[in-house]
Design a protein around this motif. Structure first.
Motif, PDB file in Angstrom:
ATOM      1  N   ARG A  42      10.074   0.965 -18.122  1.00  0.00           N
ATOM      2  CA  ARG A  42       8.744   1.087 -18.387  1.00  0.00           C
ATOM      3  C   ARG A  42       8.435   0.816 -19.581  1.00  0.00           C
ATOM      4  N   ILE A  43       7.878  -0.179 -20.134  1.00  0.00           N
ATOM      5  CA  ILE A  43       7.430  -0.517 -21.486  1.00  0.00           C
ATOM      6  C   ILE A  43       6.178  -0.616 -21.531  1.00  0.00           C
ATOM      7  N   PRO A  44       5.297   0.229 -22.195  1.00  0.00           N
ATOM      8  CA  PRO A  44       3.937   0.376 -22.035  1.00  0.00           C
ATOM      9  C   PRO A  44       3.209  -0.974 -22.814  1.00  0.00           C
ATOM     10  N   ASN A  45       2.986  -2.199 -22.472  1.00  0.00           N
ATOM     11  CA  ASN A  45       2.324  -3.008 -22.934  1.00  0.00           C
ATOM     12  C   ASN A  45       1.302  -3.517 -21.892  1.00  0.00           C
ATOM     13  N   ASP A  46       0.443  -2.695 -21.300  1.00  0.00           N
ATOM     14  CA  ASP A  46       0.045  -2.975 -20.063  1.00  0.00           C
ATOM     15  C   ASP A  46      -1.148  -3.902 -19.923  1.00  0.00           C
ATOM     16  N   PRO A  47      -1.041  -4.786 -19.098  1.00  0.00           N
ATOM     17  CA  PRO A  47      -2.159  -5.771 -18.713  1.00  0.00           C
ATOM     18  C   PRO A  47      -2.873  -5.230 -17.737  1.00  0.00           C
ATOM     19  N   LYS A  48      -4.042  -5.901 -17.501  1.00  0.00           N
ATOM     20  CA  LYS A  48      -5.025  -5.481 -16.329  1.00  0.00           C
ATOM     21  C   LYS A  48      -4.585  -6.157 -15.246  1.00  0.00           C
ATOM     22  N   ILE A  49      -4.519  -5.272 -14.459  1.00  0.00           N
ATOM     23  CA  ILE A  49      -4.062  -6.043 -12.928  1.00  0.00           C
ATOM     24  C   ILE A  49      -5.151  -5.346 -11.822  1.00  0.00           C
ATOM     25  N   ILE A  50      -5.733  -6.356 -11.107  1.00  0.00           N
ATOM     26  CA  ILE A  50      -6.361  -6.015  -9.773  1.00  0.00           C
ATOM     27  C   ILE A  50      -5.739  -6.285  -8.676  1.00  0.00           C
ATOM     28  N   PHE A  51      -5.424  -4.917  -7.860  1.00  0.00           N
ATOM     29  CA  PHE A  51      -4.723  -5.183  -6.446  1.00  0.00           C
ATOM     30  C   PHE A  51      -5.901  -5.522  -5.525  1.00  0.00           C
ATOM     31  N   GLN A  52      -5.516  -6.539  -4.936  1.00  0.00           N
ATOM     32  CA  GLN A  52      -6.822  -7.033  -4.156  1.00  0.00           C
ATOM     33  C   GLN A  52      -6.157  -7.308  -2.620  1.00  0.00           C
ATOM     34  N   ILE A  53      -6.659  -6.336  -1.782  1.00  0.00           N
ATOM     35  CA  ILE A  53      -6.299  -6.210  -0.377  1.00  0.00           C
ATOM     36  C   ILE A  53      -7.579  -7.041   0.173  1.00  0.00           C
ATOM     37  N   THR A  54      -7.033  -8.084   0.895  1.00  0.00           N
ATOM     38  CA  THR A  54      -8.308  -8.971   1.669  1.00  0.00           C
ATOM     39  C   THR A  54      -7.990  -8.519   3.039  1.00  0.00           C
ATOM     40  N   THR A  55      -9.017  -8.119   3.793  1.00  0.00           N
ATOM     41  CA  THR A  55      -9.223  -7.772   5.205  1.00  0.00           C
ATOM     42  C   THR A  55     -10.220  -8.247   5.827  1.00  0.00           C
ATOM     43  N   LYS A  56     -10.206  -8.232   7.347  1.00  0.00           N
ATOM     44  CA  LYS A  56     -11.415  -8.592   8.185  1.00  0.00           C
ATOM     45  C   LYS A  56     -12.411  -7.175   8.569  1.00  0.00           C
ATOM     46  N   SER A  57     -11.529  -6.155   8.290  1.00  0.00           N
ATOM     47  CA  SER A  57     -12.106  -4.808   8.575  1.00  0.00           C
ATOM     48  C   SER A  57     -11.271  -3.893   8.149  1.00  0.00           C
ATOM     49  N   ALA A  58     -11.481  -2.884   7.141  1.00  0.00           N
ATOM     50  CA  ALA A  58     -10.689  -1.757   6.781  1.00  0.00           C
ATOM     51  C   ALA A  58     -10.839  -0.524   7.859  1.00  0.00           C
ATOM     52  N   THR A  59     -12.025  -0.633   8.484  1.00  0.00           N
ATOM     53  CA  THR A  59     -12.733   0.540   9.568  1.00  0.00           C
ATOM     54  C   THR A  59     -12.040   0.308  10.546  1.00  0.00           C
ATOM     55  N   LYS A  60     -11.692  -1.105  11.144  1.00  0.00           N
ATOM     56  CA  LYS A  60     -10.939  -1.166  12.270  1.00  0.00           C
ATOM     57  C   LYS A  60      -9.412  -1.181  12.077  1.00  0.00           C
ATOM     58  N   THR A  61      -8.917  -1.317  10.977  1.00  0.00           N
ATOM     59  CA  THR A  61      -7.630  -1.618  10.697  1.00  0.00           C
ATOM     60  C   THR A  61      -7.272  -0.375   9.712  1.00  0.00           C
ATOM     61  N   SER A  62      -6.564   0.610  10.074  1.00  0.00           N
ATOM     62  CA  SER A  62      -6.589   1.887   9.136  1.00  0.00           C
ATOM     63  C   SER A  62      -5.410   1.625   8.190  1.00  0.00           C
ATOM     64  N   VAL A  63      -4.517   0.784   8.378  1.00  0.00           N
ATOM     65  CA  VAL A  63      -3.262   0.569   7.499  1.00  0.00           C
ATOM     66  C   VAL A  63      -3.858   0.349   6.034  1.00  0.00           C
ATOM     67  N   VAL A  64      -5.013  -0.157   5.926  1.00  0.00           N
ATOM     68  CA  VAL A  64      -5.635  -0.515   4.571  1.00  0.00           C
ATOM     69  C   VAL A  64      -5.467   0.797   3.681  1.00  0.00           C
ATOM     70  N   GLU A  65      -5.868   1.885   4.290  1.00  0.00           N
ATOM     71  CA  GLU A  65      -5.984   3.119   3.511  1.00  0.00           C
ATOM     72  C   GLU A  65      -4.343   3.394   2.875  1.00  0.00           C
ATOM     73  N   ARG A  66      -3.576   3.158   4.030  1.00  0.00           N
ATOM     74  CA  ARG A  66      -2.247   3.209   3.661  1.00  0.00           C
ATOM     75  C   ARG A  66      -1.705   2.541   2.475  1.00  0.00           C
TER      76      ARG A  66
END
Length: 462
Positions: A42-66
């Motif tokens: 762990r070397i603290p020279n942190d970039p900015k990362i956007i974790f992008q989850i692309t889904t059709k529906s998080a409401t119908k697909t509960s694993v998105v919250e996981r």
């Protein structure tokens, strides 16, 4: 020489797969050390990362919250805080569903009509949204995930290391399939073993682009690069493969790398989902072929042909095996005779004599291999090597998938034995979607005079 037509065809098909077996084994041995990144600090020279989850529906697909929670926990564990979580969805209900989660929900507008369909359309919408927020620059990195994707601390440390060492502007890591392993259909869960093993090839593809296969998840790419490439490739189903090729064309051979951070996902839960998932990949490959260079096109044609002939080879090989060996098996058990009074006459000496007789004779499947005058027994050994690599792939892939489950040792051993015994049928199930899809694709192309059928992007159950 071989005078059995079925065996001759099988022989030709077996020889066709030898180069692929050699290549797979070489890449497995060569890439083993860098497959999963282990030298992590762990070397603290942190970039900015956007974790992008692309889904059709998080409401119908509960694993998105996981998946969201896995990001939060892993970043907290590694003391990394300069990240965002972005959920790109087509379901407006997700705004309310995820309101308690520390993430931003971006709903794709119904009026948005780029030159892309399904998932690629959502990915393009996310690009244009970032453009408005001025996040399409080299300071931001996008880490792409699917509905069921699950990160671990090793994932975070690996992608931070890749960015820190400036080894490229896009990279990937291995994907394993332990999640919901025991809830999935046993056959589809075991069949997913070959996908995990196939990731050893991806290491070579990413170090020597363009990648013939590219995952749409566990994909790390710099934001400005994704902005310039975009996802507007028309109505195709393998947008990730096309993205990798276009990135290579624009930025060259040193643009890609391998970050080695693992991503956990799940196998298709039933056989229909398994079939439709594989069908989409093959159709997507065939849609892309015309847009590639001659060399890349030839590589892709060999890959698709291998899938197609794999099913043919499997059917012929199994038919020959049953035709030749079932009479032998019946002969072994014919030592017992039955009468109407359920009396069984058992001759132990006769039974052992038959076992010894069968084992001391050549198996007719392999006898002709030793009768070929040019190659003699050498060819038989090469074919044996090809089969061994194929079986090894299932065992190594299963080991990697089970490594991240809570399944006990005895059951793991049982699953390895099941995979070994079921390998011929797993191979047929893996290759049939390609066999079917290639016929389907070119049939519609022929009857519609090159006007392609509009293929849907089937979403498997999560």
């Amino acid at each position: 020489m071989i005078d059995n037509p079925a065996l001759l065809i099988a022989m030709i098909l077996w020889i066709f797969f030898i180069p692929n077996a050699v290549k797979l084994f070489y890449r497995f041995v060569r890439n083993n050390k860098q497959f999963i990144e282990k030298d992590l600090r762990r070397i603290p020279n942190d970039p900015k990362i956007i974790f992008q989850i692309t889904t059709k529906s998080a409401t119908k697909t509960s694993v998105v919250e996981r998946g969201i929670q896995s990001i939060i926990d892993s970043c907290k564990s590694t003391k990394y805080g300069k990240y965002e979580i972005l959920i790109v969805t087509e379901d407006p209900k997700d705004i309310k569903t995820l309101e308690s989660m520390p993430c931003k929900v971006l709903c794709v507008e119904k009026s948005f009509s780029p030159n892309a369909i399904k998932k690629a359309r959502a990915l393009q919408f996310a690009i244009e949204s970032r453009r408005k927020l001025k996040k399409q620059n080299s300071d931001h990195w996008i880490f792409h995930m699917d509905d069921e994707s699950y990160v671990v601390p090793q994932t975070i440390l690996s992608i931070l290391k890749f960015i820190r060492e400036k080894k490229g502007i896009a990279s990937e890591g291995p994907i394993f399939y332990p999640l919901k392993f025991e809830k999935a259909n046993r056959i589809t869960a075991l069949a997913e073993s070959m996908r995990a093993f196939g990731c050893f090839e991806c290491v070579t593809h990413m170090h020597n682009p363009p990648p013939i296969h590219m995952h749409g998840s566990n994909l790390l790419v710099r934001s400005d690069v994704e902005d310039k490439i975009g996802w507007e490739f028309g109505p195709i189903l393998a947008e990730d493969q096309r993205f990798g090729y276009e990135l290579f064309k624009k930025y060259g051979r040193n643009s890609m790398g391998w970050h080695g951070g693992i991503l956990l996902e799940q196998p298709p839960l039933d056989i229909k989902d398994h079939f439709m998932q594989r069908r989409r990949w093959v159709i997507g490959n065939l849609q892309n072929i015309e847009n590639f260079s001659r060399l890349f096109k030839a590589r892709l044609i060999y890959k698709c042909t291998s899938f197609f002939l794999g099913f043919v080879s499997g059917v012929i090989s199994l038919a020959l095996a049953f035709y030749i060996n079932i009479p032998k098996i019946m002969s072994v058990f014919s030592y017992a005779s039955f009468d109407w009074n359920n009396n069984i006459n058992f001759d132990l000496y006769l039974w052992f004599d038959r076992i010894v007789h069968i084992n001391s004779s050549y198996n007719e499947i392999f006898r002709p291999l030793f009768d070929i005058q040019v190659f003699d027994s050498t060819l038989a050994l090469i074919l044996l090597f090809s089969s061994t690599v194929w079986l090894l792939g299932y065992q190594v892939g299963l080991f990697l998938n089970l490594k991240y489950t809570r399944i006990g040792r005895s059951k793991r051993i049982s699953l390895h034995i099941q995979t070994f015994l079921l390998a011929p049928f797993l191979g047929l199930m893996e290759s049939f979607p390609a066999f079917y899809s290639i016929i389907e694709f070119y049939f519609f192309k022929l009857i519609r005079h090159n006007k392609l059928k509009s293929y849907d992007f089937y979403v498997v159950k999560k």
